[in-house]
Each structure stands twice: as C-alpha cells, then as structure tokens.
Enzyme design. Structure first.
Site, PDB file in Angstrom:
ATOM      1  N   HIS A 136      -3.732   6.945   2.830  1.00  0.00           N
ATOM      2  CA  HIS A 136      -4.112   5.691   2.177  1.00  0.00           C
ATOM      3  C   HIS A 136      -5.537   5.307   2.573  1.00  0.00           C
ATOM      4  O   HIS A 136      -5.872   5.252   3.765  1.00  0.00           O
ATOM      5  CB  HIS A 136      -3.118   4.596   2.585  1.00  0.00           C
ATOM      6  CG  HIS A 136      -3.520   3.229   2.176  1.00  0.00           C
ATOM      7  ND1 HIS A 136      -4.030   2.934   0.931  1.00  0.00           N
ATOM      8  CD2 HIS A 136      -3.508   2.040   2.854  1.00  0.00           C
ATOM      9  CE1 HIS A 136      -4.309   1.650   0.853  1.00  0.00           C
ATOM     10  NE2 HIS A 136      -4.005   1.085   2.013  1.00  0.00           N
ATOM     11  N   CYS A 158       0.803  -1.240   0.000  1.00  0.00           N
ATOM     12  CA  CYS A 158       0.000   0.000   0.000  1.00  0.00           C
ATOM     13  C   CYS A 158       0.832   1.285   0.000  1.00  0.00           C
ATOM     14  O   CYS A 158       0.432   2.260  -0.633  1.00  0.00           O
ATOM     15  CB  CYS A 158      -0.985  -0.023   1.154  1.00  0.00           C
ATOM     16  SG  CYS A 158      -2.021  -1.490   1.114  1.00  0.00           S
ATOM     17  N   ASN A 198     -10.221  -0.208  -0.727  1.00  0.00           N
ATOM     18  CA  ASN A 198      -8.759  -0.122  -0.599  1.00  0.00           C
ATOM     19  C   ASN A 198      -8.108  -0.645  -1.884  1.00  0.00           C
ATOM     20  O   ASN A 198      -8.187  -1.835  -2.178  1.00  0.00           O
ATOM     21  CB  ASN A 198      -8.347  -0.971   0.613  1.00  0.00           C
ATOM     22  CG  ASN A 198      -6.845  -1.026   0.833  1.00  0.00           C
ATOM     23  OD1 ASN A 198      -6.066  -0.612  -0.018  1.00  0.00           O
ATOM     24  ND2 ASN A 198      -6.449  -1.550   1.972  1.00  0.00           N
TER      25      ASN A 198
END
Ligand code: UT7
Length: 315
Positions: A242, A108, A272
């Site tokens: 994020h 990520c 996500n």
C-alpha cells in the site's frame, strides 16, 4: 481464482507540493523526505463513479470478458457522495452489470478484503468471474487547511477481473479495532428527536501511531503468511505494498531484508489513494509488462480500523 485483467483511472488534475505551499504552511522540502510524495492526482470535475467505471471497463477489456460474464461485483470505497445506493450499484449501472454487487468499507486494505470475499465465493463454486473495483477520493475527506493530512492523499480507481484458478496461495486479514487512530465523521439529517451535538469532522489521524502499526502489521503478516504456505522470501517476485508513505515501504523492505527491485512504487506521483492504491500500482506494473506467468506477488495493505491484510498471488 486468478487475476486475468487489470485497469485503473486517475483524475486529470495533478497537484504538486509547490502548488500546496501556495495556500498551506508546507513545502516540498518537508513533504518529500517524510513521505516520498512529489505530486498527486486530485478529483476536480470528475465523479468517482466515472473513474471506477473507467477502470472496470479497462480490466474487463484486458480479461476479454463482457459485463454479462461477471457473476459478482465487489466495490471497495470509503466515502462517496452517494450514501445510497452503494457505489457498486452506481458503477454497475454505468458499465451494464446486472449481477449481485456489494460495497465494502475496509479503508486502505479494502482490496485484500475484497480478494478474500471473492475467494470464498470461488471456493464455494458460486461464481466463475468476479469484478473488484477500488474507487477512492480521500482528498474529499481531509481538511485542506490541515497540512498534516491533506498533503498525503490522492484520488483514483483500480480494478481487477478474477476467474477460476488456483493462483491465490494465501490471504491473511488482521484487525485491531480502534476508531481513534484514523477517523472522519459526517452529520446525518436532523430529526425532531436528535438532541445530541453532531458535527462534520474532517479526517483525523495519529500519524506516528499509524506509521508504527503499518510497519508492524505488514511485516508480521507477510512473514506469517509466507511461513503458513511454506514459501521462502526468495520465491517472491514483487511486494505490492500500500502506497501510504515511502518511509513505511522502506521500513518494511528493510525489516524483510528484501531488495529495492522487489518493491515497485508509484507514491511519488500518486500519494495515498486508500484501497485504490494497490490496484492502481498493480495495473501500472502489469501494463508495463513487468509480470510473467508464475511470478509471485505479495500484497500488503494497512489503514483505518485499524485493519490490515496480506495476500500471496501467483501471476
Ligand atoms: O493509509 C494509511 C494511513 N496513513 C498512514 O499510513 C500515515 C502514517 N504516518 C505517516 O506517514 C507520518 O506519521 C506522517 C507523514 C503523517 C507525518 O510524519 P512525522 O514524521 O510523523 O511528522 P509529525 O506528524 O510528527 O510532525 C512533525 C512536525 C510537526 O511540527 P512540530 O509539532 O514538531 O512543530 C508538524 O506540525 O511537522 C509538522 N508538519 C508539517 N510541516 C510542514 C506536519 N505536516 C506538515 C506539513 N508541512 N505538511
């Protein structure tokens, strides 16, 4: 270096929470309060390299750069059907790049790790223009029978074009290596010499531990980085966090004591998308005209590794 172009590209298929509950023991009532996710874009008949190439073309167009202007291309990606060549080569071939290109797998926070590599090349005087593409299909990593993981993710690609400048005020990277917190394994080709048991394991995640790591790593790094560069939180225009879970973003916001309007989000209809998350959010905000020259953007991302990173960027 300086960001002069952004782009993004999403799969056309949108999957709502209600659509998931048709085949999974889950519900909108469980997913929304725990994650902030209402729907996500999911790869169906697209290829991830098509989305990556599309995002790259949009970023190049905004930057007013041609493929031959790019000196270095960094692609952030966790999984793709190609084991080799790297996704960077596949995307290069589609958009007409001939410069050196590399793939990174930093999960990520991949965009921030890519920024760090780019900054090193700029500081060495080795490049004038760099392309970063973050292209991810985490929905292909999870088991769609596992309600604790598959509801969280969405796919997509984001891109930025960087040129010479002094707009990166600081970058901070962090690692707490532990492959038991978020992991996935694939079986490789068998050989006559492999006798050990190997298996395909879909994405596994210790959700609560990752949640704690995310909030702690993000808040610690952001505060430390701002302190190191002598910047007060009042000078920050936006925190580009994020998009893993709205509760994580809210916990970071609360800890930093910063107002809602400094935290743009798109998790509600994206989920996500791993390293693509920050770049898609950046492009969407940029195309809405949210940023003006001199604005200070603080990026913060965290994930498998465990890895995390923060960057302070002047617009
Ligand atoms: O990109 C970085 C990587 N990932 C993250 O940042 C994720 C970080 N972690 C999280 O976001 C949260 O931990 C989750 C959203 C993954 C989970 O939320 P939670 O509040 O920590 O829930 P939990 O895992 O403790 O599960 C609570 C209950 C369990 O039931 P029991 O054992 O208490 O009976 C789960 O089985 O909720 C159940 N559950 C679900 N129920 C309905 C888990 N997933 C679902 C679901 N629908 N989708």
């Amino acid at each position: 270096m300086k960001i002069i172009g952004t782009g993004s590209s999403l799969p056309k298929k949108v999957v709502t929470n209600d659509m998931l509950s048709e085949f999974l023991d889950t519900s909108d009532e469980w997913i929304v309060p725990r994650t902030g996710i209402h729907s996500r874009h999911v790869i169906s008949d697209e290829e991830i390299w098509e989305l990556g190439a599309d995002a790259a073309r949009k970023a190049l167009e905004m930057a007013g750069k041609k493929p031959e202007d790019i000196d270095y291309f960094i692609c952030s990606n966790v999984v793709t059907e190609y084991m080799t060549p790297g996704l960077s080569c596949v995307i290069s071939s589609m958009i007409g790049l001939s410069c050196p290109c590399i793939d990174i797998n930093c999960a990520c926070p991949g965009f921030i790790f890519a920024l760090d590599i780019a900054e090193t090349h700029f500081k060495a005087g080795a490049v004038k223009n760099v392309l970063i593409v973050c292209a991810e299909e985490p929905t292909r990593m999870t088991s769609w029978q596992d309600r604790s993981t598959c509801v969280l993710f969405g796919d997509g690609a984001g891109a930025v074009v960087l040129t010479e400048g002094c707009n990166i005020k600081g970058i901070k990277l962090h690692s707490e290596p532990d492959p038991t917190k978020i992991w996935q394994k694939r079986r490789l080709m068998p050989t006559p010499y492999i006798t050990k048991e190997e298996e395909d394991v879909p994405l596994q995640m210790k959700g609560r531990e990752v949640f704690r790591f995310a909030v702690q790593a993000s808040t610690t790094q952001v505060e430390a980085l701002l302190g190191e560069i002598g910047m007060d939180k009042s000078e920050v225009s936006y925190y580009m966090v994020h998009q893993a879970n709205l509760r994580i973003i809210n916990a970071i916001k609360q800890y930093l004591g910063e107002p809602d309007e400094k935290f743009p989000t798109n998790i509600a209809d994206h989920g996500n998308s791993s390293s693509a998350s920050c770049t898609i959010l950046l492009d969407e905000c940029n195309r809405k005209g949210m940023f003006k020259e001199g604005d200070v953007l603080v990026f913060s991302a965290f994930g498998a590794g465990l890895l995390s990173g923060a960057a302070v960027v002047e617009w």
